[in-house]
Every structure is written in C-alpha cells, then in structure tokens.
Design a protein around this motif. Structure first.
Motif, PDB file in Angstrom:
ATOM      1  N   ALA A 174      58.119  24.556  44.294  1.00  0.00           N
ATOM      2  CA  ALA A 174      57.046  25.509  44.589  1.00  0.00           C
ATOM      3  C   ALA A 174      56.513  25.307  45.999  1.00  0.00           C
ATOM      4  O   ALA A 174      56.243  26.277  46.727  1.00  0.00           O
ATOM      5  N   ASP A 175      56.352  24.052  46.402  1.00  0.00           N
ATOM      6  CA  ASP A 175      55.857  23.761  47.754  1.00  0.00           C
ATOM      7  C   ASP A 175      56.803  24.315  48.818  1.00  0.00           C
ATOM      8  O   ASP A 175      56.360  24.876  49.826  1.00  0.00           O
ATOM      9  N   ALA A 176      58.086  24.146  48.595  1.00  0.00           N
ATOM     10  CA  ALA A 176      59.065  24.632  49.574  1.00  0.00           C
ATOM     11  C   ALA A 176      59.014  26.147  49.705  1.00  0.00           C
ATOM     12  O   ALA A 176      59.276  26.694  50.786  1.00  0.00           O
ATOM     13  N   ALA A 177      58.641  26.812  48.613  1.00  0.00           N
ATOM     14  CA  ALA A 177      58.533  28.273  48.625  1.00  0.00           C
ATOM     15  C   ALA A 177      57.139  28.745  49.035  1.00  0.00           C
ATOM     16  O   ALA A 177      56.892  29.955  49.090  1.00  0.00           O
ATOM     17  N   GLU A 178      56.238  27.807  49.293  1.00  0.00           N
ATOM     18  CA  GLU A 178      54.849  28.097  49.685  1.00  0.00           C
ATOM     19  C   GLU A 178      54.111  28.939  48.647  1.00  0.00           C
ATOM     20  O   GLU A 178      53.389  29.879  48.977  1.00  0.00           O
ATOM     21  N   ILE A 179      54.308  28.570  47.380  1.00  0.00           N
ATOM     22  CA  ILE A 179      53.597  29.219  46.288  1.00  0.00           C
ATOM     23  C   ILE A 179      53.021  28.146  45.363  1.00  0.00           C
ATOM     24  O   ILE A 179      53.519  27.028  45.316  1.00  0.00           O
ATOM     25  N   PRO A 180      51.956  28.466  44.626  1.00  0.00           N
ATOM     26  CA  PRO A 180      51.321  27.456  43.767  1.00  0.00           C
ATOM     27  C   PRO A 180      52.087  27.204  42.481  1.00  0.00           C
ATOM     28  O   PRO A 180      52.751  28.100  41.941  1.00  0.00           O
ATOM     29  N   LEU A 181      51.992  25.967  42.006  1.00  0.00           N
ATOM     30  CA  LEU A 181      52.482  25.601  40.685  1.00  0.00           C
ATOM     31  C   LEU A 181      51.292  25.548  39.741  1.00  0.00           C
ATOM     32  O   LEU A 181      50.312  24.848  39.997  1.00  0.00           O
ATOM     33  N   ILE A 182      51.391  26.288  38.639  1.00  0.00           N
ATOM     34  CA  ILE A 182      50.347  26.302  37.609  1.00  0.00           C
ATOM     35  C   ILE A 182      50.873  25.544  36.396  1.00  0.00           C
ATOM     36  O   ILE A 182      51.945  25.856  35.875  1.00  0.00           O
TER      37      ILE A 182
END
Length: 429
Positions: A174-182
C-alpha cells in the motif's frame, strides 16, 4: 495523564477519562443530551466554523463518546478516532473521505460475510468498486492495485477462520502505491494486535464484539494513525483540497495529522449521521476496562478447545492459527504476539446436515450471529452470516457448507469441551 509511558492494563481503564468536573463522578457519565448551550454567538460561530473544538450537537460529538474515542485511539496507538453506530458504519465512514465515483478498493477474500456483501454489492450504489484478492498472494495484491485504487482493506484476524494477515507485507504494498491500508482489528483487538505498528494507516472496529465484550450494544470505530500524507498527491481531494462546506478550508493543511479524524466528524458524522449513542459508549467503556483480562482467557480457552478438537476423529479440520499445525502459526508470533485470538472454524465430518445437528445440540454455546462475547458462541456461517455469498465466495472466505464458526468465551474450558463432545456425538449418530 503525564508523559510517563503507561501499560495497556492502565490505559484500558484510564485513557481519555477524568473525574466529572461538575460532580466528581469517577465513572464517565452518560451525557444523555442532544444539544449543548453555547457561551455566546461568537462561541457558536467558532464551533460551526471549526475554529474551536467543542460540543454542538450529539450527532457530531458527545462527551461520553469522546472519552471512548480517545481510549480506543490510545490503545491502538493512533492520534484520533471517530465512533459510530456499528462496525458496518465504521467501514463506510473509513472509506467515505477516500473514495469517489469510479474509484475502487482492494480487499482480502478472507473477510466477514457481511463485509463481502457490503463491498461487492452495496458500495456499488456510491459508484465504488471492490477487487477481492487472496492476501497471501502478494503479487496478486500488487497487480490488483491500479490508478483508481484508493485503499487496501483486510482483517488482522479474519472472520470466520481466524487466519492471520501479514499486515506489514500488505502495508508495504500500500505504501508503494501511496494509498492507505485499512485494517479491521475487531477479532484481534489492540491487546493482541496493533496494526498501526505494522504499517496500517487506519484501523476499524466493530466495538460490538470484544471491546464491549458483553453482547449488549452495537458500535463501531475508525482510528487514524495520523501518519499518512494526504497531500502527497491528488488522490484524496476531500482531505487535501478546499472544502466548499467550510468556505474553502483544507483539512490536511488546517488540521495536520488530525485531518482525517476532523473530517470524519465534521463531514462524515454530519452528513451520514451514523452516530453512536452515549449509552452504547458507556457500556463499551466499561467493557474495555477488562479487555486484557478477558482476551487472555479467551486465548487460553481457544487453544485448549482447538487442541482437543484437532485430535477428535469427528472433525476434519480446525483452522485455529494458534495450533502448531496451522500454516499461520509462525505469523501469530509476529502479528499477534499475545495469542491468536478466540475465533476459528471447524470442518465437521458429515457435511451440512452434521453441522446443523451440532449447532442444535450444543447447550453452553449460544447460537447467535455475533462473536467476541464473554459467552461461547456458535454459528453455521454458510446458512447465516455468509448466506448471501456464492459458493465460491463462501469457500474463499473459509465458510463452506461443512464449516461451523466458534467464538470461544471465558467459561471453564473443560465445560466447553464437554459440551462440544456431547453435541458431536449427536451430530455423528
């Protein structure tokens, strides 16, 4: 509280709570009120313009609920939290600031059946989509993320099978895609797992379950880590761009690491109205005071019951991750060092009919659509909580027709084993 670093057992009792300033009441009062008197017109205007923090109307904020929010955020290691009416409400609340028409989320195939239905069917009405992926296949997770993906969603301990998610590995993707992990941390609670420490951006709970622990009230919570840069790109305009309802205020620019939490209250609760009532907050606060004590007993009992079931020739399979035979056993030590929880499934020889007989014959176990109670609970997921799913979805979620879900309570473990023994005898006769 002071700068001293307090232990979990202390925080679960004291975090967010102080004696009532009006009466000195030690327990947090139930502030059963809809509205709050403003000091004057300027005070009211400042509150409505988000220039001052305070209480306006209980759809937005309430003193009893505020204590619960601070307590859960503290236990999870977050900067803030927003409580709402149920776990399902918390999931919509969590996604609301992130999503828009045409956007999607990537979610684990191993989720509570109601969540699968919510993500595969209901969110389509908002113009949102969900891609379901086996989170043990990291390459598949990476491949599922596209330019329109706005979040990744999984359960730390999956319902119903009790599978343990590699939170850190998914967080890195998720970090590599610049989106949050819920992360849904309902089955684990912050006592067994703290997803933010493993890289999660947001944590959601059905507070109905282990946090309350007594099967009395429904509730949900969204916890913000405060660590995500909402302005790093243009993916999250609700948080990074001017908000028309507040005269162009930019939440991230104005509130910094509390931007998501403030948005959840000022926009989410204001417009969706998924409010937690103060009495529910009160019951949950009392439940959390004994969370660590209960979870230790839940885990101890679950291990004993699972070990007994694994040796019983009337059972085909036990999915408890705390068993050495589980493929998730080594992962437990990393993700949930205090134990694998108390939720798992058993595959019963004899299939669907044997499962029905087993459920009907149990005496101590309660047949209910709930988990995380002090009482031991049982349900046949394929005919109830996962009934709306296709056969393929049921199997992927670990809820096939020959599977029964057990939520192990805090009773005497020997009594639970005896109850299962007599019920299995009837189911196999």
């Amino acid at each position: 509280m002071s700068d001293h670093t307090y232990g979990f057992d202390t925080l679960q009792i004291h975090a967010g709570a102080r004696p009532d300033p009006a009466t000195g009441a030690r327990q947090t009062p139930i502030y059963q009120t809809t509205a709050y008197v403003f000091r004057d017109a300027d005070h009211a205007a400042a509150l409505f313009n988000l220039q001052e923090v305070g209480y306006i109307y209980s759809r937005l904020t309430n003193p009893t609920v505020a204590v619960l929010q601070e307590r859960i955020a503290t236990l999870e290691g977050g900067v803030g939290a927003v409580c709402c009416s149920s776990g399902h409400a918390a999931q919509i609340m969590a996604l609301f600031p992130l999503m828009g028409p045409g956007k999607n989320i990537v979610a684990s195939t191993r989720l509570y059946g109601g969540t699968v239905t919510q993500f595969s069917q209901t969110i389509k009405r908002f113009g949102w989509e969900c891609k379901f992926v086996d989170f043990d296949d990291l390459d598949a997770v990476k491949a599922a993320i596209d330019d329109d993906t706005r979040a990744v969603f999984g359960e730390a301990i999956a319902n119903p099978g009790g599978y343990i998610m590699d939170v850190r590995a998914i967080a890195d993707i998720a970090d590599a895609a610049e989106i949050p992990l819920i992360i849904d941390n309902t089955s684990a609670t912050p006592y067994l797992c703290r997803p933010i420490e493993h890289g999660a951006t947001l944590v959601v709970h059905s507070t109905t379950k282990y946090l309350t622990g007594n099967g009395t009230v429904t509730g949900g919570c969204v916890v913000d880590s405060g660590k995500f840069d909402w302005s790093a790109n243009d993916k999250f305009p609700s948080l990074s761009q001017p908000e028309p309802a507040y005269h162009g205020l930019k939440f991230h620019e104005t509130f910094g690491n509390l931007a998501y939490t403030f948005h959840g209250i000022a926009i989410g609760l204001r417009d969706l109205g998924m409010t937690m009532n103060p009495q529910a907050a009160h019951y949950t606060l009392m439940g959390i005071e004994t969370l660590s004590l209960r979870m230790d007993r839940h885990v101890e009992n679950a291990r004993k019951v699972a070990e007994w079931l694994e040796k019983d020739d009337r059972i085909e399979k036990v999915t408890y991750a705390g068993l050495k035979s589980s493929p998730y056993y080594d992962r437990v030590k990393k993700v949930c060092p205090r134990g694998a929880g108390a939720l798992f499934t058993i595959s019963v020889k004899g299939g669907y009919e044997a499962c029905v007989k087993l459920v009907n014959a149990l005496e101590i176990f309660s047949h209910v659509a709930n988990l995380g109670d002090a009482r031991s609970l049982v349900i046949h997921s394929a005919s109830t909580t996962h009934r709306q799913l296709s056969a393929e979805q049921q199997e992927a979620a670990g809820a096939g027709p020959n599977v029964v879900r057990l939520s192990i309570g805090i009773e005497d473990a020997d009594d639970l084993i005896a109850d299962l023994d007599q019920a299995l005898s009837k189911a196999s006769s």
